[in-house]
Scaffold this motif. Structure first.
Motif, PDB file in Angstrom:
ATOM      1  N   THR A   4       0.764  -1.025   0.019  1.00 33.14           N
ATOM      2  CA  THR A   4      -0.089  -0.250  -0.057  1.00 33.14           C
ATOM      3  C   THR A   4       0.854   1.236   0.061  1.00 33.14           C
ATOM      4  OG1 THR A   4      -1.673  -1.068   1.248  1.00 33.14           O
ATOM      5  CG2 THR A   4      -2.020   1.287   1.083  1.00 33.14           C
TER       6      THR A   4
ATOM      7  N   PRO B 104      -6.256   4.372   0.072  1.00 34.45           N
ATOM      8  CA  PRO B 104      -5.492   3.271   0.369  1.00 34.45           C
ATOM      9  C   PRO B 104      -5.435   2.881   1.822  1.00 34.45           C
ATOM     10  CG  PRO B 104      -4.682   4.427  -1.514  1.00 34.45           C
ATOM     11  CD  PRO B 104      -5.683   5.543  -0.734  1.00 34.45           C
TER      12      PRO B 104
ATOM     13  N   LEU C 129      -6.497  -0.290   3.549  1.00 26.45           N
ATOM     14  CA  LEU C 129      -5.581  -1.063   4.501  1.00 26.45           C
ATOM     15  C   LEU C 129      -6.144  -1.376   5.929  1.00 26.45           C
ATOM     16  CD1 LEU C 129      -2.523  -2.004   5.165  1.00 26.45           C
ATOM     17  CD2 LEU C 129      -2.035   0.113   5.957  1.00 26.45           C
TER      18      LEU C 129
ATOM     19  N   THR D 192      -4.067  -4.804  -4.012  1.00 25.43           N
ATOM     20  CA  THR D 192      -3.592  -3.552  -4.271  1.00 25.43           C
ATOM     21  C   THR D 192      -3.331  -3.491  -5.906  1.00 25.43           C
ATOM     22  OG1 THR D 192      -2.331  -3.393  -2.379  1.00 25.43           O
ATOM     23  CG2 THR D 192      -1.468  -2.070  -4.165  1.00 25.43           C
TER      24      THR D 192
END
Length: 126
Positions: A48, A61, A65, A119
């Motif tokens: 990430t 992001p 996460l 991702t």
């Protein structure tokens, strides 16, 4: 005569102390789950962060996460629960080696592959 008994007692005690213990599948899976969670989290953070440095927009992001680290925990607990509920007689049964290795491979495939898959899938969408 006393020396011979002492020697036999020493050999017996030494043999018992160095006898390999039977593998406890419950503990082994628990150890695998703990380590897989650490590896998954580290990889997820690394991947990430790398995606962010390549210009991914906003805070999304980071939220992803947190969501993904939280989402993997139930899956890992499922693997652990399957083995934790074994009774003592089955906990060291060598006949379960194949099942253990299968679950171990699935766990580690998730822990290593999922951070990259998610991702790169997210990057493809954005």
């Amino acid at each position: 005569m006393g020396k011979a008994i002492d020697d036999r007692a020493y050999r017996h005690a030494n043999a018992v102390a160095h006898r390999p213990r039977a593998k406890d599948w419950r503990k082994s899976m628990s150890d695998n789950v703990a380590l897989a969670l650490i590896v998954y989290t580290a990889l997820q953070i690394f991947v990430t962060t790398k995606a962010l440095s390549e210009g991914m927009p906003s805070i999304l992001p980071y939220l992803l996460l947190v969501l993904l680290v939280g989402a993997i925990i139930p899956a890992c607990r499922w693997f652990e629960k399957r083995w934790k509920d074994l009774d003592d007689a089955h906990a060291a049964d060598p006949a379960l080696t194949g099942d253990f290795r299968r679950d171990q491979a699935m766990l580690w495939s998730l822990a290593i592959g999922l951070p990259f898959a998610i991702t790169y899938g997210f990057k493809a969408i954005v």
